[in-house]
Design an enzyme around this catalytic site. Sequence first.
Site, PDB file in Angstrom:
ATOM      1  N   LYS A  83       0.852  -1.190   0.000  1.00 41.93           N
ATOM      2  CA  LYS A  83       0.000   0.000   0.000  1.00 41.93           C
ATOM      3  C   LYS A  83       0.884   1.234   0.000  1.00 41.93           C
ATOM      4  O   LYS A  83       1.760   1.384   0.844  1.00 41.93           O
ATOM      5  CB  LYS A  83      -0.893  -0.002   1.243  1.00 41.93           C
ATOM      6  CG  LYS A  83      -1.684   1.284   1.466  1.00 41.93           C
ATOM      7  CD  LYS A  83      -2.409   1.266   2.805  1.00 41.93           C
ATOM      8  CE  LYS A  83      -3.028   2.627   3.124  1.00 41.93           C
ATOM      9  NZ  LYS A  83      -3.700   2.623   4.457  1.00 41.93           N
ATOM     10  N   ASP A 101      -2.367  10.669   3.494  1.00 43.22           N
ATOM     11  CA  ASP A 101      -3.767  10.285   3.671  1.00 43.22           C
ATOM     12  C   ASP A 101      -4.482  11.286   4.564  1.00 43.22           C
ATOM     13  O   ASP A 101      -4.362  11.259   5.785  1.00 43.22           O
ATOM     14  CB  ASP A 101      -3.848   8.883   4.288  1.00 43.22           C
ATOM     15  CG  ASP A 101      -5.292   8.415   4.417  1.00 43.22           C
ATOM     16  OD1 ASP A 101      -6.167   8.973   3.720  1.00 43.22           O
ATOM     17  OD2 ASP A 101      -5.533   7.499   5.213  1.00 43.22           O
ATOM     18  N   LYS A 154      -9.840  12.912   8.255  1.00 44.51           N
ATOM     19  CA  LYS A 154      -9.290  12.425   9.518  1.00 44.51           C
ATOM     20  C   LYS A 154      -9.293  13.538  10.565  1.00 44.51           C
ATOM     21  O   LYS A 154      -9.433  14.721  10.245  1.00 44.51           O
ATOM     22  CB  LYS A 154      -7.846  11.944   9.313  1.00 44.51           C
ATOM     23  CG  LYS A 154      -7.709  10.643   8.553  1.00 44.51           C
ATOM     24  CD  LYS A 154      -6.253  10.238   8.452  1.00 44.51           C
ATOM     25  CE  LYS A 154      -6.089   8.923   7.718  1.00 44.51           C
ATOM     26  NZ  LYS A 154      -6.644   7.784   8.465  1.00 44.51           N
ATOM     27  N   ASP A 209     -11.897   7.226   3.714  1.00 48.19           N
ATOM     28  CA  ASP A 209     -10.713   6.985   4.540  1.00 48.19           C
ATOM     29  C   ASP A 209     -10.335   5.506   4.599  1.00 48.19           C
ATOM     30  O   ASP A 209      -9.327   5.150   5.206  1.00 48.19           O
ATOM     31  CB  ASP A 209     -10.942   7.525   5.958  1.00 48.19           C
ATOM     32  CG  ASP A 209      -9.666   7.607   6.762  1.00 48.19           C
ATOM     33  OD1 ASP A 209      -8.592   7.730   6.146  1.00 48.19           O
ATOM     34  OD2 ASP A 209      -9.739   7.543   8.009  1.00 48.19           O
ATOM     35  N   ARG A 219      -7.250  -0.255   1.055  1.00 50.27           N
ATOM     36  CA  ARG A 219      -7.764  -1.503   0.478  1.00 50.27           C
ATOM     37  C   ARG A 219      -8.212  -1.303  -0.967  1.00 50.27           C
ATOM     38  O   ARG A 219      -8.241  -2.256  -1.746  1.00 50.27           O
ATOM     39  CB  ARG A 219      -8.907  -2.035   1.352  1.00 50.27           C
ATOM     40  CG  ARG A 219     -10.135  -1.164   1.446  1.00 50.27           C
ATOM     41  CD  ARG A 219     -10.999  -1.481   2.647  1.00 50.27           C
ATOM     42  NE  ARG A 219     -10.346  -1.111   3.894  1.00 50.27           N
ATOM     43  CZ  ARG A 219     -10.848  -1.361   5.101  1.00 50.27           C
ATOM     44  NH1 ARG A 219     -12.011  -1.987   5.214  1.00 50.27           N
ATOM     45  NH2 ARG A 219     -10.219  -0.989   6.191  1.00 50.27           N
TER      46      ARG A 219
END
Length: 517
Positions: free
Chosen positions: A280, A285, A292, A362, A366
Amino acid sequence: MRVVKFLLIAVFAIFIFENGGQAQTKIVFEDKISSQTSLVLGVYENRVLGKFGKIIDRKSRGSLSYAIQVSGFNGEAMETLLIPAPKGSGVEQILLMGLGSVKKKHSDLRYQHIGGNAVQKAIKSFGVDIEIATDLPVESVAQFALGVKLGSYYFDRYFTEEDRNLSQEKVTIISSQDEEAQAFYNTEIDPVANGIWLARDISNEPANVIYPQSFVDRWTEYFDGLENISIKVIDEKEMLEKQMGAIYGVGQGSHRPPRMMIVEYAGGKKGSKPVVIAGKGITFDTGGLSLKNPPNMWNMKFDMSGAASTMGTLYALAARGAEVNVVGIAALAENMPSGKAQRPGDVVKSMSGKTIQIRSTDAEGRLVLADGLYYADTVYDPVVLINLATLTGSARRALGGDYAALFSRHDSLAHQLLKLSKTSGDGLWRLPLNDNHFRAIQNNVADVMNSGPTAPGASAGAAFLGTFVRETTPWAHLDIAGIAYADKATPTKASPGSRGYGIRLLNAFIKTYHEGQ
């Protein structure tokens, strides 16, 4: 031939690390202690002196033995103590380093810890020009040297005050078998240390320096000159052509487009199936529109640690000439909120053809791996497929900073990884993955959803990834969210930041079970 190989590796390493990234600590083996040096001296339990300690003791007419005795230092493993250098010893100051029982051989990991702990104490005591004297056997002193190199890593490139720069240009290890130790270290150990060092550097860089394209550029520079390496990069245009809607969707909110970096190392038999490692690579992020908590967002530069360790592993294998075919895939994107960003509730189509409802932007790691793993599985038909990802807070809460979470449908593969995790320094703990976890990601709008209010955290994340890997492919998912980075120092990680987790584990796994097959 072995000596020629180690010389070539050494010359290449000097070139690489002076032309990109932070200069690495060079480990040099010598057979004599320099005069008037600051010395780290290995002493066995019960104050038993080795070869070099006895030399100093003779020079000082027994003053070294006396100083050690009155200091209370015993020589237990990991024990250290700074003492004045006795008159006539030929050295300026001495840091005693405990090696434990002279009759007991430690594990490789224990020698790494002793070496890392010693060099960190020496840096605080001496600063630079460190020499460490120990008469350990060749393979043990090489593992000790690995700990020294990892323990001497400091990410200090952005400090402008000189006294905050702790990096060591060189550490000298004094060994009576210096030539043999140097050759073994340079061919078998240093490539792994270099891979970890590079992965730490990339992960520790701020997100304005490392983003999808610069990640590709930096690793392309590092791989340049290594044999049997070929690199392919899938850009956003090709992603759309291949219908990689999952990774593309994550990156579409940023003005820095996503990338998929594929590195093939062909060190094994022609035509043999490769081991494939996928990582990943979220270079930053924010959480996207599912923003977040801002006070904790600064460290989301580490969300590409899985991709960094993937490339670090490929580097280690190629640099030591491993006889195996391996492919590394970095699924890279920057997850940003903007007018172009995907929204909660959106449906995207993955390369596999499966549709995904976005419940939380968020839960993006995956998504990039959904396309990365499907590509890996269908294009390369791997003998084994392993992914690393800072995937879930659930794994971090469950296992803290001691272990990465291991998920697999294949018990034999899980057993192999768990066994090596106990000796490599990269700890693993297996968590469950069953049919209930796959049912938890089913959705009433699309084939699957990337998150949900009742989904059981880390296991549901693993199930989502497993949806894009054939059940017949031996596959393991390592959720490294709790262990990829840490503020706490360890013997082999002195400064806050990246651990370079997984490289020692995967190098050992491939060497044990797949090289020469």
